[in-house]
Design a protein around this motif. Sequence first.
Motif, PDB file in Angstrom:
ATOM      1  N   ASP A  79       0.829  -1.205   0.000  1.00 16.90           N
ATOM      2  CA  ASP A  79       0.000   0.000   0.000  1.00 16.90           C
ATOM      3  C   ASP A  79       0.865   1.256   0.000  1.00 16.90           C
ATOM      4  OD1 ASP A  79      -2.285  -1.544   0.032  1.00 16.90           O
ATOM      5  OD2 ASP A  79      -2.462  -1.497   2.219  1.00 16.90           O
ATOM      6  N   THR A  80       2.043   1.174   0.617  1.00 17.06           N
ATOM      7  CA  THR A  80       3.007   2.277   0.625  1.00 17.06           C
ATOM      8  C   THR A  80       4.251   1.848  -0.122  1.00 17.06           C
ATOM      9  OG1 THR A  80       2.205   3.140   2.752  1.00 17.06           O
ATOM     10  CG2 THR A  80       4.423   3.797   2.051  1.00 17.06           C
ATOM     11  N   ASP A 135       3.728   1.228 -14.683  1.00 18.47           N
ATOM     12  CA  ASP A 135       2.831   1.222 -13.536  1.00 18.47           C
ATOM     13  C   ASP A 135       3.387   0.282 -12.478  1.00 18.47           C
ATOM     14  OD1 ASP A 135       1.267   2.765 -15.210  1.00 18.47           O
ATOM     15  OD2 ASP A 135      -0.062   1.103 -15.772  1.00 18.47           O
ATOM     16  N   HIS A 171      -0.309   1.308  -7.236  1.00 15.94           N
ATOM     17  CA  HIS A 171      -1.302   2.357  -7.478  1.00 15.94           C
ATOM     18  C   HIS A 171      -0.741   3.568  -8.228  1.00 15.94           C
ATOM     19  CE1 HIS A 171       0.935   3.907  -4.112  1.00 15.94           C
ATOM     20  NE2 HIS A 171       0.389   3.041  -3.252  1.00 15.94           N
ATOM     21  N   THR A 172       0.540   3.537  -8.632  1.00 15.32           N
ATOM     22  CA  THR A 172       1.189   4.727  -9.182  1.00 15.32           C
ATOM     23  C   THR A 172       1.799   4.457 -10.548  1.00 15.32           C
ATOM     24  OG1 THR A 172       1.699   5.495  -6.933  1.00 15.32           O
ATOM     25  CG2 THR A 172       2.921   6.511  -8.746  1.00 15.32           C
ATOM     26  N   TRP A 191      -3.605   1.990 -11.988  1.00 12.55           N
ATOM     27  CA  TRP A 191      -3.011   3.111 -11.267  1.00 12.55           C
ATOM     28  C   TRP A 191      -4.041   4.226 -11.093  1.00 12.55           C
ATOM     29  CZ3 TRP A 191      -2.444   7.889 -13.849  1.00 12.55           C
ATOM     30  CH2 TRP A 191      -2.664   7.850 -15.240  1.00 12.55           C
ATOM     31  N   CYS A 192      -3.887   4.995 -10.037  1.00  6.75           N
ATOM     32  CA  CYS A 192      -4.820   6.089  -9.773  1.00  6.75           C
ATOM     33  C   CYS A 192      -4.115   7.438  -9.671  1.00  6.75           C
ATOM     34  CB  CYS A 192      -5.605   5.809  -8.498  1.00  6.75           C
ATOM     35  SG  CYS A 192      -4.583   5.681  -7.016  1.00  6.75           S
ATOM     36  N   GLN A 193      -2.787   7.429  -9.668  1.00  6.91           N
ATOM     37  CA  GLN A 193      -2.009   8.664  -9.562  1.00  6.91           C
ATOM     38  C   GLN A 193      -0.706   8.475 -10.319  1.00  6.91           C
ATOM     39  OE1 GLN A 193      -1.712   8.714  -5.300  1.00  6.91           O
ATOM     40  NE2 GLN A 193       0.122   7.451  -5.265  1.00  6.91           N
ATOM     41  N   ARG A 230      -3.774  13.970 -11.727  1.00  6.85           N
ATOM     42  CA  ARG A 230      -3.221  12.710 -11.229  1.00  6.85           C
ATOM     43  C   ARG A 230      -1.829  12.892 -10.641  1.00  6.85           C
ATOM     44  NH1 ARG A 230      -7.350   8.904 -11.042  1.00  6.85           N
ATOM     45  NH2 ARG A 230      -8.836   9.509 -12.679  1.00  6.85           N
ATOM     46  N   TRP A 245       1.903   6.685  -1.046  1.00  2.00           N
ATOM     47  CA  TRP A 245       0.695   5.895  -0.843  1.00  2.00           C
ATOM     48  C   TRP A 245      -0.423   6.511  -1.685  1.00  2.00           C
ATOM     49  CZ3 TRP A 245       3.232   8.737   2.886  1.00  2.00           C
ATOM     50  CH2 TRP A 245       2.611   9.907   3.315  1.00  2.00           C
ATOM     51  N   GLU A 246      -1.537   5.838  -1.743  1.00  2.00           N
ATOM     52  CA  GLU A 246      -2.629   6.332  -2.576  1.00  2.00           C
ATOM     53  C   GLU A 246      -3.124   7.672  -2.049  1.00  2.00           C
ATOM     54  OE1 GLU A 246      -7.043   4.881  -4.166  1.00  2.00           O
ATOM     55  OE2 GLU A 246      -5.560   3.382  -3.514  1.00  2.00           O
ATOM     56  N   GLY A 247      -2.913   8.700  -2.855  1.00  2.00           N
ATOM     57  CA  GLY A 247      -3.364  10.038  -2.495  1.00  2.00           C
ATOM     58  C   GLY A 247      -2.360  10.871  -1.729  1.00  2.00           C
TER      59      GLY A 247
END
Length: 277
Positions: free
Chosen positions: A61-62, A152, A155-156, A192-194, A225, A266-268
């Motif tokens: 997650d991180t 990718d 999440h990045t 990926w989200c960012q 993003r 991490w996400e966000g």
Amino acid sequence: MTPPTAAMKNIYFPLLFLSLVLLSACEELFEYHPNQIRLSKDERDLTAHNLKRLQNQQPGDTLHLLVMGDTQRFYDAASAFVDKANTFPYIDFVIHQGDISDFGMSQEFRWVHDIMKRLKWPYLTVVGNHDLLANGRKVYQQMYGAFNYSFDYGHTRFVFIDTNSLEYNYNGKVPDIDWLSRQLLHQESATWCQAIAVSHIPPYDNDFDTALEEAFHSTLKESERVQLSLHGHIHGFRADFRYDDDVLYLATSTVKEREFTYLKVWEGGYSFERVAY
């Protein structure tokens, strides 16, 4: 001409054999020309090799990253960086912010890779302005790969882009804004989200094409993003919201200063720490 005697053959042929052996050995030690490219099989396509290593890892997650600055001729400091990096319990990968070499010679790239391959973690590079000198463009492409690439990881999405505008005489094509924009397009099916942008020269530097400075930042911002853009080149640490509060431009100092950046993502969100060694 008098044919060689048996005694002469006993001396001549061993000397000839020894000379050939020495010449062969010298080929590994010296370059006939500073712009000559002599790479072994395990010194080629290193970007693809390290991306394959990443594919075999399971991101958490991180994400835990180490970001290092220009190595150039600072081999002792680069070696000390590797020693320090290997003391971390876990790192996903290391980012080299460009200027691997000083004069663009293949031997410089090889010396740095000989140091970097001792890392326990994969390392990925972005091309620097010094890496484009002399025959450096060909060396970098053969040794590492494309100047612009993205991948990718968890999440990045990481977008590595050539921003060395001066080396292209400010031709309006470097950095390639259209390519950058395409890499930041997000599809619903994407994992990926960012995204994080990675380049050698930051957009506020004189070596960056001023005609493309605003477009570069706008592309990052308008993607919605990107919160973070990583850089080297300025040989000092700098972290600021140069244009607004949307994108942080984070520059990591040269290894000569015996420090690097420890980055967590991490996400966000993200955090960073300057680490001296």
